[in-house]
Design a protein around this motif. Structure first.
Motif, short mmCIF file in Angstrom:
data_model
loop_
_atom_site.label_atom_id
_atom_site.label_comp_id
_atom_site.label_asym_id
_atom_site.label_seq_id
_atom_site.Cartn_x
_atom_site.Cartn_y
_atom_site.Cartn_z
N ARG A 186 0.98 -1.34 -0.27
CA ARG A 186 0.22 -0.33 -0.08
C ARG A 186 1.18 1.35 0.01
N ILE A 187 1.84 1.07 0.25
CA ILE A 187 2.89 2.38 1.02
C ILE A 187 3.47 2.59 -0.56
N ALA A 188 3.87 1.83 -0.88
CA ALA A 188 4.41 1.39 -2.06
C ALA A 188 3.71 2.30 -3.27
N ALA A 189 2.31 1.68 -3.63
CA ALA A 189 1.61 2.41 -4.15
C ALA A 189 0.59 3.73 -4.17
N SER A 190 1.26 4.31 -3.03
CA SER A 190 1.24 5.44 -2.37
C SER A 190 2.14 6.57 -3.00
N SER A 191 3.00 5.88 -2.50
CA SER A 191 3.99 6.51 -2.40
C SER A 191 4.58 7.18 -4.12
N ARG A 192 3.99 6.44 -5.01
CA ARG A 192 4.05 6.65 -6.52
C ARG A 192 2.62 7.81 -6.70
N VAL A 193 2.38 7.64 -6.33
CA VAL A 193 1.06 8.43 -6.55
C VAL A 193 0.87 10.23 -6.45
N LEU A 200 11.32 6.66 -0.16
CA LEU A 200 10.35 6.34 0.55
C LEU A 200 10.15 4.83 0.46
N GLU A 201 9.78 3.99 -0.77
CA GLU A 201 9.28 2.42 -0.11
C GLU A 201 10.70 2.42 0.43
N ALA A 202 11.89 2.14 -0.07
CA ALA A 202 12.73 1.94 0.42
C ALA A 202 13.11 1.90 1.40
N ALA A 203 12.74 2.86 2.19
CA ALA A 203 13.25 3.33 3.94
C ALA A 203 12.00 2.64 4.87
N TYR A 204 10.58 2.37 4.48
CA TYR A 204 9.56 2.04 4.88
C TYR A 204 10.39 0.21 4.94
N ARG A 205 10.81 -0.06 3.69
CA ARG A 205 10.74 -1.51 3.67
C ARG A 205 11.97 -2.05 4.65
N ALA A 206 12.84 -1.20 5.19
CA ALA A 206 13.98 -0.89 6.22
C ALA A 206 13.94 -1.26 7.33
N VAL A 217 -8.92 3.33 -5.77
CA VAL A 217 -8.86 3.64 -7.29
C VAL A 217 -7.37 2.64 -8.21
N VAL A 218 -8.98 2.14 -8.82
CA VAL A 218 -7.65 1.31 -9.62
C VAL A 218 -7.67 1.07 -10.83
N GLU A 219 -6.19 1.52 -11.51
CA GLU A 219 -5.94 1.48 -12.29
C GLU A 219 -6.04 0.31 -13.56
N ILE A 220 -6.50 0.74 -14.21
CA ILE A 220 -6.39 -0.99 -15.32
C ILE A 220 -5.79 -0.64 -16.68
N THR A 221 -4.85 -1.45 -16.44
CA THR A 221 -4.16 -1.12 -17.92
C THR A 221 -3.99 -2.36 -18.97
N SER A 222 -3.36 -2.38 -20.42
CA SER A 222 -3.27 -4.03 -20.71
C SER A 222 -2.68 -4.85 -20.63
N SER A 223 -2.23 -5.13 -19.24
CA SER A 223 -1.44 -5.72 -18.86
C SER A 223 -1.69 -6.33 -17.46
N GLY A 224 -2.37 -5.47 -16.80
CA GLY A 224 -3.15 -5.66 -15.48
C GLY A 224 -3.79 -4.52 -15.15
N GLU A 225 -3.29 -4.54 -13.44
CA GLU A 225 -4.29 -3.19 -13.02
C GLU A 225 -3.33 -2.81 -11.46
N ARG A 226 -3.38 -1.68 -11.18
CA ARG A 226 -2.65 -1.28 -10.22
C ARG A 226 -3.39 -0.86 -9.06
N ASP A 227 -3.74 -1.22 -7.54
CA ASP A 227 -4.68 -0.24 -6.91
C ASP A 227 -3.74 0.59 -6.47
N LEU A 228 -4.27 2.05 -6.07
CA LEU A 228 -3.53 2.96 -6.37
C LEU A 228 -3.57 3.61 -4.74
N GLY A 229 -4.39 2.70 -4.44
CA GLY A 229 -4.98 3.06 -2.77
C GLY A 229 -5.83 3.82 -2.51
N PRO A 230 -6.25 4.83 -1.29
CA PRO A 230 -7.74 5.46 -1.25
C PRO A 230 -7.67 6.81 -1.86
N PRO A 231 -8.56 8.03 -2.69
CA PRO A 231 -8.10 9.07 -3.14
C PRO A 231 -8.41 9.65 -1.60
#
Ligand SMILES: [Zn+2]
Lengths: 216, 184
Positions: free
Chosen positions: A62-69, B21-27, A164-178
């Motif tokens: 969840r943190i990984a997904a949110s940190s990207r957005v 952020l992801e890396a720090a969280y993982r660590a 929010v879930v992003e749908i792509t041709s190769s799959g989907e990505r859960d972006l977490g709550p807005p």
């Protein structure tokens, strides 16, 4: 900062006072150093008193997904009022229709605020509404940017229990709550060239969905 | 992403590399989750708390700077403060619980620590403090009371409580064992 430094590290300040300490430490090296020392003492207490547990794996995802957005704010304080006004305005404007917008008037003010704002302010975008798949679906729309391919979801509810879930041709990505902004909740993805559509989901249940429109 | 050293993680965090952020969280996942879980007592509350605390920090560049010291310590205190804030808000909803906490008689706080060595270390460190500093510190650290709540509970002026807490924590700095290098 004086005693506020130790009080902050202990968690003994109210939220507003704590924010003041954080803001000051961001611009003052001396207070930052003192704060670090106080935090180290609290951390040493934690080491003695807090039982170590394994973190659940889904939290990492969840943190990984949110940190990207999450878009870093350039200003130190997010301009929530401005955001909320823009989101509310976009929600009302051109409802139901797919239209191309360009915001000219407020460009200067808006562009300074943050990346999402400036993306919206300086590029053309298409504007679509989510189709409700469930009676309890909130009203929501999405702006699709063209250069680059950003999108910005606005849900007309600050407390939508959905991801929010992003749908792509190769799959989907859960972006977490807005994230709540005023009476709305929003999520901004700065670069999503592969998005074919989006869904609002609660668990596995689809509340609403939308397709990315073809460029006119 | 292999094992990264703490200073590399901190450097990436300051430079705002996209994966930092992801890396720090993982660590530090176990440290961060444990502290939130300890304060909040529930798994789902702890997860929300860690998520929101980290994203809040990430959304505000400059909050962490190298002078602050270790990134792990900084993030851990951020999560702890977020957890305490949430606990207080929840208590405000259930007024009674908070009132009860404030009205409780001033009995020494029973500290539950499994490890006898850790327990002894903590008792030894706290025993070095003047009793009124220790009392204020225990209410803040173990019961998550704010400075105003402590002042109200003890019937002591706010300014006095502030200086007891600050003095107490500064003294504790020398009395506690230095955290091992691997955790800093
Ligand atoms: Zn300063």
């Amino acid at each position: 900062m004086g005693e506020a430094i130790e009080l902050y590290a202990l968690g003994a300040l109210g939220r507003d006072e704590a924010r003041e300490v954080e803001d000051h430490a961001a611009v003052c090296a001396d207070c930052s150093r003192l704060l670090g020392e106080a935090e180290r003492t609290v951390f040493a207490l934690d080491e003695l008193t807090v039982p170590q547990l394994e973190a659940p794996p889904e939290l990492g995802a969840r943190i990984a997904a949110s940190s990207r957005v999450v878009v870093p704010l350039r200003s130190r304080r997010p301009n929530v009022a401005l955001w909320a006004a823009l989101a509310a305005g976009l929600l009302v404007a051109g409802f139901g229709a797919t239209v191309t917008h360009e915001i000219r008037n407020d460009r200067a003010t808006i562009a300074a605020d943050d990346l999402a704002f400036s993306s919206i302010a300086v590029s053309h975008f298409l504007h679509t509404t989510f189709t409700k798949r469930s009676p309890d679906a909130p009203t929501a729309k999405v702006l699709w940017g063209k250069t680059p391919h950003w999108f910005y979801v606005i849900v007309d509810s600050a407390s939508c229990d959905c991801n929010v879930v992003e749908i792509t041709s190769s799959g989907e990505r859960d972006l977490g709550p807005p994230a709540p902004r005023g009476n709305t909740a929003t999520i901004f993805v700065p670069d999503a060239p592969d998005a074919k559509g989006l869904e609002l989901r609660t668990g596995t249940r689809v509340l609403a969905s939308v397709q990315r429109p073809m460029s006119p | 992403m292999g094992e990264m050293r703490d200073d590399e993680l901190a450097e990436d965090f300051v430079a705002r590399r996209p994966e930092a952020l992801e890396a720090a969280y993982r660590a530090y996942a176990s440290t961060l989750y444990s502290v939130a879980r300890h304060v909040l007592g529930s798994d789902s509350d702890a997860q929300d708390c860690v998520h929101d605390a980290l994203l809040r920090v990430w959304g505000r560049p400059g909050t962490y700077r190298p002078e602050r010291g270790s990134l792990r310590t900084f993030l851990s205190v951020c999560v702890r403060n977020e957890a305490i804030g949430r606990k207080r808000e929840a208590a405000r909803h259930f007024h009674i619980e908070q009132r009860a906490a404030l009205a409780e008689p001033e009995q020494p706080y029973e500290i539950e620590i499994e490890d006898p060595v850790d327990r002894a270390r903590l008792h030894e460190a706290l025993a070095k403090l003047p009793s009124e500093q220790r009392q204020a510190l225990e209410l803040a650290y173990f019961r998550y009371l704010s400075h105003t709540q402590i002042a109200e509970k003890l019937g002591v002026p706010l300014g006095t409580i502030k200086s007891r807490l600050a003095m107490g924590l500064r003294k504790l700095q020398n009395a506690l064992p230095v955290p091992s290098a691997s955790t800093l």
